[in-house]
Enzyme design. Structure first.
Site, short mmCIF file in Angstrom:
data_model
loop_
_atom_site.label_atom_id
_atom_site.label_comp_id
_atom_site.label_asym_id
_atom_site.label_seq_id
_atom_site.Cartn_x
_atom_site.Cartn_y
_atom_site.Cartn_z
N ARG A 541 0.86 -1.20 0.00
CA ARG A 541 0.00 0.00 0.00
C ARG A 541 0.89 1.24 0.00
NH1 ARG A 541 -4.76 -0.35 4.31
NH2 ARG A 541 -3.14 -1.26 5.63
N SER A 602 7.03 -5.58 6.67
CA SER A 602 6.52 -6.55 7.65
C SER A 602 7.31 -7.83 7.70
CB SER A 602 5.06 -6.84 7.33
OG SER A 602 4.39 -5.62 7.14
N ASP A 656 5.41 -3.70 10.64
CA ASP A 656 3.97 -3.39 10.65
C ASP A 656 3.40 -3.43 12.05
OD1 ASP A 656 2.66 -6.63 9.48
OD2 ASP A 656 4.32 -6.10 10.82
#
Ligand code: 0WK
Ligand code: 0WK
Ligand code: BGC
Ligand code: BGC
Length: 945
Positions: A541, A602, A656
């Site tokens: 994203r 992440s 994350d």
């Protein structure tokens, strides 16, 4: 002689047809279709009343759950003893279902013996009645040389209304027909039989199932016809059962699948619902019966009463001079003198009239031909009404099934038994005709139960036996995923040990405890525009976050990460990221902006500072080459340079979990833990710096470092910040990215890891790594479920043992299916359609098992995460020497957000394992992007200093 009769018959035609006066006299019994339609609708209303918990107690039609949840599916087998009590004949049987000497494949062999029940036992003490039953059973074993030593499973057909909580238990609600033995009403009939068998001694019998004769009849006929989902008895008594949707049966838990309901329709009208159809003769029969006011419908239709109805009509017409010139005999006055068998004889095709004459003569009457014709016609009307009323009841049941399944038409089979249906010549044809007239859109097949109901009872016992062994075997497998409190405490302890060990400089812990170089949670003073990049488990994203006066605006775009980039070269992967960023900046018109960016990555990264980090190892579905051991910020910068279309200033690299903690801390300052329960699993928390041995404490910034510039900006509102600036204390905490997914990589979870988990790990791209993650996160739960389902299917416990290619395909059972399948909102039918989409044809029972497997796997995952979190919050509490800690956990990930029960089980487990901590869970709204931008804001500020 008879010829003379024939001639005078035609002569009389010229006179009034004797049947006409009967038609007039019994017009109340001649029901036309509208009336039958009305009765059918009334009965369906009664059915709904009986099914609903609210109105069941007052309902006349009890709609008794039978706990028979499936009709025969061809896998039943075994040898059973059977008792068939309640019909006109008491039978003891041995039933061999597809098993035993001389049994042809797929066949059922039965040996039976009828044992008369002495009349006095019908109204004596129930214990005596059951002693007679048990002694008959023992006699049968002797006679058939069946060993008394062996344990014999037994199926018990008991044809009276019983309330059952399970297949092998049933409380007698009331006697009916010609039974009223004392001391059993309100008691468990199966227990009474067990006690009688114990009193008889010398037999080892296990009563597996007790069923009503309607249910046994449905099962008997269902053996050869899978469409048989209705059982009908028109015998001494009358009753019907059918397969109802479980969700409509309020008195039984669960709304999934179907269950056979014994309607006990004999009681229809006991609350007056049929008063406008009950004739004086019905009232007379009822008044003279052993259970006045009860079984009104049964008394209008069943074999125990039809003969009596005819007698009372004949008697009344005779008294009124409409028959036998008004002469009446004592025999005609005597109850029971005309039997239902007589009525059937009267209606025999050719011999009916003659039979009628003989019957009347036996009643000491001298009937004329017209009298015979009239009496025969009375029999016709009475039995016709019976078949019409049965048709109306049946039409209500079939309509209910049709509506349950949202079908226009219905193809179904009705299994029938009972002396009236079997011996009354016209009855079956009449019944079939009226049913088809009332339900033209349905294809209704009637199958006569040729060998009585015990075959069906044995099948129920076989199903009970199979379901019991199936359930036992499935339970054994599901038990592998059960983790009790002690085990959870152990996991908590093992997590705690390795958290502690991981903070040490030369740590060997499999929990890496990676310093994040994030010292403070946001304080709302963040300003400016930041790009946040978020490479998670499933997608990438790009976000633009603008902070203004403690508020923020965020625009974002999601990009998928094709598998070939996840598992291609690092260069290709980061070029793809650069391309996505470029597309986003283009879309936002910010290509020329050279924005400061926070990069949420992440995966475990060893960081020496906030804006750099070396990928320790890929996890989840990633294994791009030439990345592990490299600085991911550099790799992204290189890719951006290669693209040469825009430039970025990556000022922060975060995990994350850290981004999620920061995002949530923006809303709730008490948030000092970030947790991901998504494709992967992880947790970070604010650890006391003094406990983090592995970092060089000298590089620890002071609070001033972390907060100074505001002072400049806010000189205007000096007052507010006055307190802050003065404190130049050293920051005391740093956020540690635990990477707890690695718990167990040293074998410390081997005592709870199952063979299915071992298979999942062996077939993963990072075997032996991330064992805790492979027990708890979305990437793997679906795969664990698939392997359990595959194992159960291979053992014939599921999907009829059909192992389909789909079921053998790794990764086919995505974790999202768990969330869907386990949601309460989803009826079983929808679970079946999910399985269908996966190419898995399932029965209701299969779907119940699939749901149970999903539940077991997801529950364990939530419990393990709860144990891990309990270890962390207790550590923080002890870090701060608190008796009680209130803390907030910022959490994100599809498993936590979408799974119907994961979050609840997680909360309960933490509460139970860390009772001195009050943990609030705050789902992260905008993902970790905002967190990344917040950290970027802090990081950038420091750069400018
Ligand atoms: C035969 C079945 C038995 C059932 C009976 C009903 O085996 O379970 O109760 O039919 O018909 P009846 O004997 O009452 O006419
Ligand atoms: C949303 C966060 C992202 C994180 C993801 C985890 O913004 O950083 O990686 O949640 O959940 P998943 O997509 O793996 O279910
Ligand atoms: C009983 C039912 C039974 C029916 C047929 C009725 O009197 O209440 O349980 O199914 O007779 O035998
Ligand atoms: C990674 C973590 C990440 C977690 C959740 C794990 O596989 O190792 O860094 O936080 O997944 O996305």
């Amino acid at each position: 002689m008879f010829a003379v009769h024939l001639i005078s018959f035609f002569f009389s035609k010229l006179q009034e047809d004797p049947t006409k006066k009967v038609d007039r006299f019994l017009h109340g019994m001649r029901l036309h279709d509208d009336q039958l339609g009305d009765i059918s609708a009334r009965f369906q209303a009664e059915m709904k009343k009986g099914l609903s918990a609210k109105s069941n107690a007052a309902a006349a039609v009890k709609m008794l759950p039978t706990h028979v949840c499936s009709t025969p599916d061809g896998s039943e087998k075994g040898q059973f003893l059977a008792l068939d009590l309640g019909g006109s004949k008491f039978k003891v049987l041995q039933v061999k279902v597809r098993e035993g000497v001389g049994i042809k494949k797929g066949e059922v062999a039965m040996e039976e013996k009828i044992y008369p029940i002495p009349k006095e036992l019908h109204a004596g003490r129930a214990a005596e009645l059951f002693d007679h039953v048990s002694e008959s059973l023992k006699d049968f074993l002797h006679e058939k040389k069946i060993s008394l030593e062996k344990k014999h499973p037994l199926a018990f057909t008991f044809s009276f209304p019983c309330e059952q909580a399970s297949l092998d238990q049933g409380m007698l609600l009331s006697w009916s027909k010609n039974y009223r033995a004392r001391g059993l009403q309100g008691k468990d009939v199966v227990q009474a039989l067990r006690e009688a068998i114990d009193r008889t001694k010398g037999m080892d019998v296990e009563i597996l199932a007790m069923v009503n004769d309607t249910v046994a009849t449905m099962m008997t006929c269902g053996f050869d016809d899978q469409c048989c989902e209705v059982g009908l008895i028109i015998g001494t008594g009358s009753n019907a059962c059918y397969m109802e949707e479980l969700r409509h049966i309020d008195l039984v838990e669960g709304d999934e699948g179907r269950m056979c309901v014994n309607t006990e329709w004999g009681a229809f009208g006991d609350d007056g619902a049929l008063n406008d159809f009950v004739t004086e003769f019905d009232r007379d029969v009822d008044a003279a019966s052993i259970n006045p006011g009860k079984q009104i419908f049964e008394k209008m239709i069943s074999g125990m009463y039809l003969g009596e109805l005819v007698r009372l009509v004949v008697l009344k017409m005779a008294k009124l001079g409409l028959l036998f010139d008004g002469r009446v005999s004592d025999a005609l006055r005597t109850k029971g003198k005309i039997t239902t068998g007589d009525v059937a004889a009267m209606e025999e095709y050719k011999t009916g009239l003659n039979n009628t004459k003989n019957i009347l003569i036996q009643l000491d009457l001298t009937p004329s031909l017209d009298d015979c014709i009239a009496v025969q016609h009375i029999g016709t009307i009475v039995s016709f009404r019976s078949s019409n009323l049965v048709a109306a009841g049946l039409a209500a049941i079939l309509t209910q099934i049709k509506q349950n399944r949202n079908l226009e038409g219905l193809r179904i089979t009705v299994g029938v038994d009972g002396t009236v249906y079997k011996t009354h010549p016209q009855y079956p044809k009449r019944l079939h005709k009226v049913v088809r007239r009332l339900l033209p859109e349905c294809q209704v097949r009637f199958v006569l139960s040729d060998s009585g109901s015990s075959k069906g009872a044995a099948l129920v016992a076989a199903v009970a036996q199979r379901l019991a062994s199936l359930r036992r075997k499935v339970e054994e497998t599901l038990a592998l995923f059960k983790i009790n409190q002690d085990q959870l405490q152990l996991v908590k302890g093992r997590m705690r040990e390795r958290l502690e060990e991981g903070l040490k400089s030369k740590s060997t812990s499999t929990i890496k405890m990676l310093p994040s170089f994030v010292y403070l949670t946001p304080d709302g003073t963040e300003r400016g525009k930041y790009l946040a990049l978020d490479l998670g488990g499933t997608n990438f994203r790009a976000m633009l976050v603008r902070f203004k006066k403690q508020r923020y605006r965020l625009y974002h775009k999601i990009y998928t990460i094709p598998l070939e980039f996840m598992q291609g070269t690092g260069e290709e992967l980061f070029d793809h990221l650069a391309q996505c960023i470029c597309d986003f900046l283009d879309y936002m018109g910010l290509k020329k902006a050279r924005l400061p960016a926070g990069f949420t990555f992440s995966f475990p990264c060893e960081q020496a500072a906030i804006d750099t980090g070396t990928l320790v190892t890929w996890t989840k579905g990633f294994k791009a080459t030439d990345c592990e051991g490299h600085d991911v910020v550099n790799m992204l910068q290189e890719a951006i340079k290669r693209r040469n279309e825009f430039d970025l200033d990556i000022v922060a690299l975060i995990n994350d979990a850290v981004g999620t903690m920061m995002s949530c801390a923006y809303e709730d300052p008490q948030c000092e833990i970030g947790m991901i329960a998504g494709t992967g699993t992880n947790l970070c928390y604010m650890e006391e710096l003094k406990n983090i041995e592995k970092i060089d404490q000298r590089n620890v910034p002071t609070k001033r470092d972390e907060e100074t510039h505001e002072a400049e900006e806010d000189k205007q509102n000096a007052g507010a910040n006055k307190k802050k600036t003065e404190v130049n204390s050293v920051v005391s905490k740093m956020c540690i990215n635990t990477e707890w997914g690695g718990l167990g990589d040293d074998g410390c979870l081997d005592d709870i890891i199952t063979s299915f988990d071992v298979e999942v790990d062996k077939n993963s791209i990072n075997q032996g790594k991330q064992r805790f993650e492979k027990l708890t996160s979305g990437m793997y739960l679906g795969e664990i479920v698939r392997r359990v389902l595959l194992d159960l299917t291979r053992r014939g416990l599921l999907f009829k043992g059909h192992v389909t290619e789909t079921l053998k395909t790794p990764g086919i059972f995505e974790t999202k299916y768990l969330s869907q399948i386990e949601s309460d909102r989803l009826a079983l039918l929808q679970v079946r359609s999910i399985l269908q989409q996966l190419g898995l044809l399932s029965t209701c029972h299969d779907s119940i098992i699939v749901k149970a497997v999903c539940g077991a796997v997801s529950r364990r995952a939530a419990q393990l995460c709860g144990a891990g979190l309990a270890a962390v919050v207790d550590k923080i509490r002890e870090n701060r020497k608190l008796d009680h800690l209130s803390i907030t956990v910022g959490i994100d990930g599809a498993l936590y957000k979408l799974h119907p029960r994961f979050s609840q089980v997680l909360k309960e487990t933490v509460r139970d394992l860390a009772p001195q901590c009050d943990v609030t869970f705050l789902p992260s709204e905008e993902g970790s992007g905002k967190g990344a931008a917040l950290i970027a804001a802090v990081a950038r500020r420091k750069q400018e200093m």
